[in-house]
Design an enzyme around this catalytic site. Structure first.
Site, mmCIF file in Angstrom:
data_model
loop_
_atom_site.group_PDB
_atom_site.id
_atom_site.type_symbol
_atom_site.label_atom_id
_atom_site.label_comp_id
_atom_site.label_asym_id
_atom_site.label_seq_id
_atom_site.Cartn_x
_atom_site.Cartn_y
_atom_site.Cartn_z
ATOM 1 N N LYS A 1 0.785 -1.240 0.000
ATOM 2 C CA LYS A 1 0.000 0.000 0.000
ATOM 3 C C LYS A 1 0.820 1.296 0.000
ATOM 4 O O LYS A 1 0.545 2.210 0.782
ATOM 5 C CB LYS A 1 -0.906 0.041 1.233
ATOM 6 C CG LYS A 1 -1.932 -1.039 1.259
ATOM 7 C CD LYS A 1 -2.775 -0.986 2.504
ATOM 8 C CE LYS A 1 -2.012 -1.410 3.720
ATOM 9 N NZ LYS A 1 -2.848 -1.741 4.859
ATOM 10 N N ASP B 1 -5.396 -5.286 10.982
ATOM 11 C CA ASP B 1 -6.702 -4.605 10.954
ATOM 12 C C ASP B 1 -7.876 -5.561 10.703
ATOM 13 O O ASP B 1 -8.982 -5.347 11.219
ATOM 14 C CB ASP B 1 -6.721 -3.435 9.952
ATOM 15 C CG ASP B 1 -6.259 -3.821 8.553
ATOM 16 O OD1 ASP B 1 -5.771 -4.950 8.357
ATOM 17 O OD2 ASP B 1 -6.390 -2.972 7.641
#
Ligand code: BGC
Length: 454
Positions: free
Chosen positions: A144, A180
């Site tokens: 990312k 997450d």
């Protein structure tokens, strides 16, 4: 990916990859890493106290101060602070990044008058990590848009602690690390006890789920379940998705900062969708199918077509108007037909993303069903991420596609309430009460404490 048969094939390919990732010897070479989290589901919990939570890996870096109130079994967010991470820092040295995190945390503690305390800290670190213990997490690789030097292969907790010690003006207590997806699954557990899958479709994409321990060959034990962080973003890294990759996917991969890896993520997540659309629009303009064959400087610049434009352009009422505004801002000479075609392009790319996620989610829910020898499975997925939350019809499209691919699974979707923030603090709360290595207790606590939140 319009065709159901193709989606089914993708789902079957992922099924094989999940097994490879769980294998004792095969996991080293597996594209889908299937990382054990050592979280086992068993409920209880009487924790209390004040905790800090850090959240790195999504759109922003956040620091939170959370209070767990025992009597009311409540988790209260006291305050939080968002710090941006400049792009140079995402590509700089690990030391700079962790110094920045430590500085942001220091400023937050100062503002809360907490500098003299050593509070335990939950760290939601949303990158693939080989978790050795709850407080030892080795970064496998950045994803990312992050690519800080000197962090891959290192223990993230150690790097954080070193940065804090370099400052020397405050300290932290024990640290618990959490992905997450796991935070999302756990924070949804309070509303629905059958939540056993966590899924993120935001800047990146990934899912975790409860697997039978006997199938997790690299972890000792036969009984019970463990949460596995699939890291499904890596699906296709061994070439298994070659037949569905387009020339635009290839360019996105080649121009990314991590070419050759996280193939599946690059077809799905918010970090890349806008860029895929931009490349398609450029090609269509060059082929004289759009904008009278003309492009603009902005359209030719990577990153200028943001993923949020896709959601805006696909809005049911204002979409076409939004498209016109966006095309004007991009310096394009459009006519009304162009705006409709651009909308169609956005729809094609976001639908492909939703359907790919659906194929992957169907694989996981079917696996849980077969694992348990059930003819019919009723389960819940905790979901988070900007793409899922913000796009006008992504969630409906995904859900409809999963129903087709996993007809024997009845799946409820729950949008998480700050899984990355509160979830991490709650994981830490349990780490305080029990021995650090018994991570199974964390989920346990979370499920019971948060059950009482509503
Ligand atoms: C990371 C995962 C994370 C996902 C969603 C991916 O790039 O590898 O660990 O869960 O993004 O944030």
């Amino acid at each position: 990916l319009q065709n159901d048969k193709k989606r089914l094939q993708i789902s079957v390919r992922l099924k094989k990859d999940l097994i490879r990732g769980l294998g004792k010897h095969s996991h080293h070479r597996a594209a889908v890493k299937m990382l054990p989290t050592f979280v086992r589901a068993t409920p209880d919990g009487t924790e209390k106290g004040d905790y800090l939570a850090l959240d790195l890996g999504g759109t922003n870096f956040r620091v939170l101060y959370v209070r767990v109130v025992e009597e009311q079994q409540k988790v209260v967010k006291m305050d939080s602070k968002i710090c941006s991470i400049p792009q140079e820092m995402m590509l700089g040295t690990g030391e700079q990044l962790f110094d920045h995190i430590a500085q942001c945390l220091g400023e937050f503690l100062e503002s809360q008058d907490l500098k003299g305390q050593t509070l335990p800290l939950g760290f939601t670190f949303s990158f693939p990590c080989e978790q050795k213990e709850i407080d030892k997490s080795i970064l496998i690789r950045w994803t990312k848009g992050f690519s800080c030097s000197g962090v891959e292969g290192q223990d993230v907790v150690k790097l954080l602690k070193e940065a804090i010690h370099r400052r020397g003006d405050y300290d932290i207590g024990s640290v618990a690390m959490v992905n997450d997806t796991v935070g999302t699954m756990m924070s949804c557990g309070y509303r629905d006890q059958s939540c056993e899958i966590g899924m993120i479709i935001g800047t990146g994409t990934n899912a975790c789920y409860m697997e039978e321990i006997k199938n997790v060959k690299r972890v000792e034990g036969e009984d019970g379940r463990m949460c596995i962080n699939t890291e499904w973003g890596g699906f296709g890294d061994d070439g298994s998705l070659k037949d569905i990759l387009t020339e635009f996917d290839e360019v996105v991969d080649q121009t990314s900062i991590n070419p050759g890896v996280h193939t599946f993520e690059k077809m799905i997540s918010g970090m890349y969708l806008g860029e895929i659309v931009r490349l398609l629009l450029v090609k269509m303009a060059e082929d004289k199918l759009l904008f009278k064959g003309e492009t603009s400087e902005a359209l030719l610049t990577p990153g200028q077509f943001e993923t949020k434009y896709i959601s805006e352009i696909e809005e049911p009422d204002s979409g076409l108007e939004n498209a016109q505004k966006i095309l004007t801002a991009l310096g394009l000479n459009w006519d009304p037909v162009d705006a409709c075609v651009v909308r169609l392009v956005c729809d094609t790319i976001s639908s492909r993303s939703a359907r790919l996620c659906a194929a992957a989610l169907a694989t996981i829910s079917n696996r849980i069903r077969v694992n348990r020898g059930l003819d019919h499975l009723k389960t819940t997925v905790g979901v988070d991420g900007t793409v899922y939350r913000k796009h006008p019809n992504f969630s409906e499209e995904l859900q409809a596609a999963v129903r087709l691919l996993a007809p024997k699974c009845d799946i409820t979707f729950l949008v998480s309430e700050d899984g990355s923030g509160k979830g991490a603090a709650m994981v830490t709360a349990v780490a305080q009460r029990i021995e650090l290595c018994q991570i199974n207790q964390y989920l346990f606590f979370l499920l019971t404490t948060v059950t009482k939140l509503l």
